[in-house]
Motif scaffolding. Structure first.
Motif, PDB file in Angstrom:
ATOM      1  N   ILE A  36       0.852  -1.186   0.000  1.00 48.21           N
ATOM      2  CA  ILE A  36       0.000   0.000   0.000  1.00 48.21           C
ATOM      3  C   ILE A  36       0.891   1.240   0.000  1.00 48.21           C
ATOM      4  O   ILE A  36       1.748   1.394   0.863  1.00 48.21           O
ATOM      5  CB  ILE A  36      -0.940   0.002   1.224  1.00 48.21           C
ATOM      6  CG1 ILE A  36      -1.886  -1.194   1.147  1.00 48.21           C
ATOM      7  CG2 ILE A  36      -1.710   1.313   1.311  1.00 48.21           C
ATOM      8  CD1 ILE A  36      -2.740  -1.367   2.370  1.00 48.21           C
ATOM      9  N   HIS A  37       0.685   2.098  -0.977  1.00 48.97           N
ATOM     10  CA  HIS A  37       1.426   3.357  -1.086  1.00 48.97           C
ATOM     11  C   HIS A  37       0.508   4.474  -0.594  1.00 48.97           C
ATOM     12  O   HIS A  37      -0.567   4.689  -1.152  1.00 48.97           O
ATOM     13  CB  HIS A  37       1.840   3.613  -2.537  1.00 48.97           C
ATOM     14  CG  HIS A  37       2.842   2.635  -3.049  1.00 48.97           C
ATOM     15  ND1 HIS A  37       4.066   3.020  -3.514  1.00 48.97           N
ATOM     16  CD2 HIS A  37       2.802   1.280  -3.157  1.00 48.97           C
ATOM     17  CE1 HIS A  37       4.741   1.953  -3.902  1.00 48.97           C
ATOM     18  NE2 HIS A  37       3.986   0.883  -3.691  1.00 48.97           N
ATOM     19  N   TYR A  38       0.938   5.153   0.443  1.00 52.17           N
ATOM     20  CA  TYR A  38       0.168   6.236   1.062  1.00 52.17           C
ATOM     21  C   TYR A  38       0.870   7.547   0.738  1.00 52.17           C
ATOM     22  O   TYR A  38       2.031   7.752   1.100  1.00 52.17           O
ATOM     23  CB  TYR A  38       0.104   6.017   2.571  1.00 52.17           C
ATOM     24  CG  TYR A  38      -0.748   7.014   3.318  1.00 52.17           C
ATOM     25  CD1 TYR A  38      -2.116   6.828   3.425  1.00 52.17           C
ATOM     26  CD2 TYR A  38      -0.185   8.127   3.924  1.00 52.17           C
ATOM     27  CE1 TYR A  38      -2.903   7.728   4.123  1.00 52.17           C
ATOM     28  CE2 TYR A  38      -0.962   9.028   4.624  1.00 52.17           C
ATOM     29  CZ  TYR A  38      -2.317   8.827   4.714  1.00 52.17           C
ATOM     30  OH  TYR A  38      -3.094   9.725   5.408  1.00 52.17           O
ATOM     31  N   ASP A  39       0.183   8.443   0.027  1.00 53.43           N
ATOM     32  CA  ASP A  39       0.796   9.687  -0.439  1.00 53.43           C
ATOM     33  C   ASP A  39      -0.144  10.853  -0.135  1.00 53.43           C
ATOM     34  O   ASP A  39      -1.089  11.105  -0.884  1.00 53.43           O
ATOM     35  CB  ASP A  39       1.072   9.577  -1.935  1.00 53.43           C
ATOM     36  CG  ASP A  39       1.885  10.728  -2.481  1.00 53.43           C
ATOM     37  OD1 ASP A  39       2.511  11.460  -1.685  1.00 53.43           O
ATOM     38  OD2 ASP A  39       1.908  10.905  -3.716  1.00 53.43           O
ATOM     39  N   PHE A  57     -10.288  -2.655  -3.745  1.00 45.23           N
ATOM     40  CA  PHE A  57     -10.411  -2.448  -2.307  1.00 45.23           C
ATOM     41  C   PHE A  57     -10.721  -0.986  -1.993  1.00 45.23           C
ATOM     42  O   PHE A  57      -9.874  -0.257  -1.479  1.00 45.23           O
ATOM     43  CB  PHE A  57      -9.121  -2.883  -1.596  1.00 45.23           C
ATOM     44  CG  PHE A  57      -8.718  -4.288  -1.907  1.00 45.23           C
ATOM     45  CD1 PHE A  57      -9.347  -5.351  -1.279  1.00 45.23           C
ATOM     46  CD2 PHE A  57      -7.731  -4.556  -2.840  1.00 45.23           C
ATOM     47  CE1 PHE A  57      -8.984  -6.655  -1.566  1.00 45.23           C
ATOM     48  CE2 PHE A  57      -7.363  -5.857  -3.135  1.00 45.23           C
ATOM     49  CZ  PHE A  57      -8.000  -6.918  -2.504  1.00 45.23           C
ATOM     50  N   PRO A  58     -11.941  -0.520  -2.282  1.00 45.69           N
ATOM     51  CA  PRO A  58     -12.271   0.891  -2.060  1.00 45.69           C
ATOM     52  C   PRO A  58     -12.144   1.303  -0.594  1.00 45.69           C
ATOM     53  O   PRO A  58     -11.893   2.473  -0.301  1.00 45.69           O
ATOM     54  CB  PRO A  58     -13.711   1.018  -2.558  1.00 45.69           C
ATOM     55  CG  PRO A  58     -14.242  -0.373  -2.589  1.00 45.69           C
ATOM     56  CD  PRO A  58     -13.069  -1.278  -2.816  1.00 45.69           C
ATOM     57  N   GLU A  59     -12.272   0.353   0.330  1.00 45.83           N
ATOM     58  CA  GLU A  59     -12.158   0.674   1.751  1.00 45.83           C
ATOM     59  C   GLU A  59     -10.753   1.142   2.134  1.00 45.83           C
ATOM     60  O   GLU A  59     -10.577   1.793   3.164  1.00 45.83           O
ATOM     61  CB  GLU A  59     -12.584  -0.513   2.624  1.00 45.83           C
ATOM     62  CG  GLU A  59     -11.751  -1.757   2.448  1.00 45.83           C
ATOM     63  CD  GLU A  59     -12.235  -2.697   1.335  1.00 45.83           C
ATOM     64  OE1 GLU A  59     -12.896  -2.252   0.363  1.00 45.83           O
ATOM     65  OE2 GLU A  59     -11.944  -3.890   1.437  1.00 45.83           O
ATOM     66  N   LEU A  60      -9.766   0.868   1.294  1.00 50.06           N
ATOM     67  CA  LEU A  60      -8.415   1.345   1.581  1.00 50.06           C
ATOM     68  C   LEU A  60      -8.332   2.865   1.563  1.00 50.06           C
ATOM     69  O   LEU A  60      -7.462   3.452   2.202  1.00 50.06           O
ATOM     70  CB  LEU A  60      -7.409   0.766   0.579  1.00 50.06           C
ATOM     71  CG  LEU A  60      -7.167  -0.744   0.644  1.00 50.06           C
ATOM     72  CD1 LEU A  60      -6.213  -1.172  -0.460  1.00 50.06           C
ATOM     73  CD2 LEU A  60      -6.622  -1.141   2.005  1.00 50.06           C
ATOM     74  N   GLN A  61      -9.231   3.516   0.846  1.00 57.11           N
ATOM     75  CA  GLN A  61      -9.222   4.978   0.779  1.00 57.11           C
ATOM     76  C   GLN A  61      -9.568   5.611   2.121  1.00 57.11           C
ATOM     77  O   GLN A  61      -9.380   6.805   2.313  1.00 57.11           O
ATOM     78  CB  GLN A  61     -10.167   5.471  -0.315  1.00 57.11           C
ATOM     79  CG  GLN A  61      -9.786   4.997  -1.704  1.00 57.11           C
ATOM     80  CD  GLN A  61      -8.351   5.314  -2.085  1.00 57.11           C
ATOM     81  OE1 GLN A  61      -7.859   6.409  -1.812  1.00 57.11           O
ATOM     82  NE2 GLN A  61      -7.671   4.368  -2.699  1.00 57.11           N
ATOM     83  N   GLU A  62     -10.059   4.811   3.057  1.00 60.65           N
ATOM     84  CA  GLU A  62     -10.390   5.315   4.389  1.00 60.65           C
ATOM     85  C   GLU A  62      -9.174   5.352   5.320  1.00 60.65           C
ATOM     86  O   GLU A  62      -9.263   5.860   6.432  1.00 60.65           O
ATOM     87  CB  GLU A  62     -11.487   4.440   5.001  1.00 60.65           C
ATOM     88  CG  GLU A  62     -12.784   4.486   4.219  1.00 60.65           C
ATOM     89  CD  GLU A  62     -13.811   3.491   4.735  1.00 60.65           C
ATOM     90  OE1 GLU A  62     -13.694   3.046   5.887  1.00 60.65           O
ATOM     91  OE2 GLU A  62     -14.727   3.160   3.968  1.00 60.65           O
ATOM     92  N   ILE A  63      -8.044   4.824   4.870  1.00 61.00           N
ATOM     93  CA  ILE A  63      -6.836   4.811   5.702  1.00 61.00           C
ATOM     94  C   ILE A  63      -6.368   6.240   5.942  1.00 61.00           C
ATOM     95  O   ILE A  63      -6.241   7.037   5.016  1.00 61.00           O
ATOM     96  CB  ILE A  63      -5.705   4.005   5.024  1.00 61.00           C
ATOM     97  CG1 ILE A  63      -6.086   2.530   4.938  1.00 61.00           C
ATOM     98  CG2 ILE A  63      -4.384   4.190   5.765  1.00 61.00           C
ATOM     99  CD1 ILE A  63      -5.098   1.694   4.153  1.00 61.00           C
ATOM    100  N   LYS A  64      -6.121   6.564   7.193  1.00 65.70           N
ATOM    101  CA  LYS A  64      -5.573   7.870   7.569  1.00 65.70           C
ATOM    102  C   LYS A  64      -4.362   7.616   8.467  1.00 65.70           C
ATOM    103  O   LYS A  64      -4.484   6.990   9.510  1.00 65.70           O
ATOM    104  CB  LYS A  64      -6.611   8.717   8.321  1.00 65.70           C
ATOM    105  CG  LYS A  64      -7.872   8.980   7.527  1.00 65.70           C
ATOM    106  CD  LYS A  64      -7.603   9.805   6.292  1.00 65.70           C
ATOM    107  CE  LYS A  64      -8.885  10.034   5.511  1.00 65.70           C
ATOM    108  NZ  LYS A  64      -8.741   9.860   4.093  1.00 65.70           N
TER     109      LYS A  64
END
Length: 87
Positions: A36-39, A57-64
């Motif tokens: 997972i690349h978080y930018d 995995f649209p739920e990954l967009q909720e990662i903060k």
């Protein structure tokens, strides 16, 4: 490196005799490797072969996260929360 596929570190077999008595273990859940690349709040996900799977995995967009950028390497596992287990 961020937002570009990269090869994850793969498992390596242990040499006989390397396992220590005080080593801890945990349950192995069956899933697949994902990076997972978080930018700056934007998340992109890649398989270990570099295939982008973000849309799966649209739920990954909720990662903060409390950082601006990061690359997370781990196992992607999906649970069926509708299933009951006997305990």
């Amino acid at each position: 490196m961020l937002n570009k596929p990269l090869k994850p570190m793969l498992l390596q077999p242990l040499v006989p005799g390397e396992i220590k008595k005080d080593w801890k273990s945990s349950i192995k859940w069956d899933g697949f490797r994902i990076l997972i690349h978080y930018d700056y709040g934007r998340v992109r996900a890649y398989t270990r072969h570099g295939t982008e799977v973000t849309e799966r995995f649209p739920e990954l967009q909720e990662i903060k996260l409390s950082v601006k950028t990061a690359i997370l390497d781990g196992e992607c596992i999906a649970f069926d929360v509708t299933q009951q287990t006997d305990q």
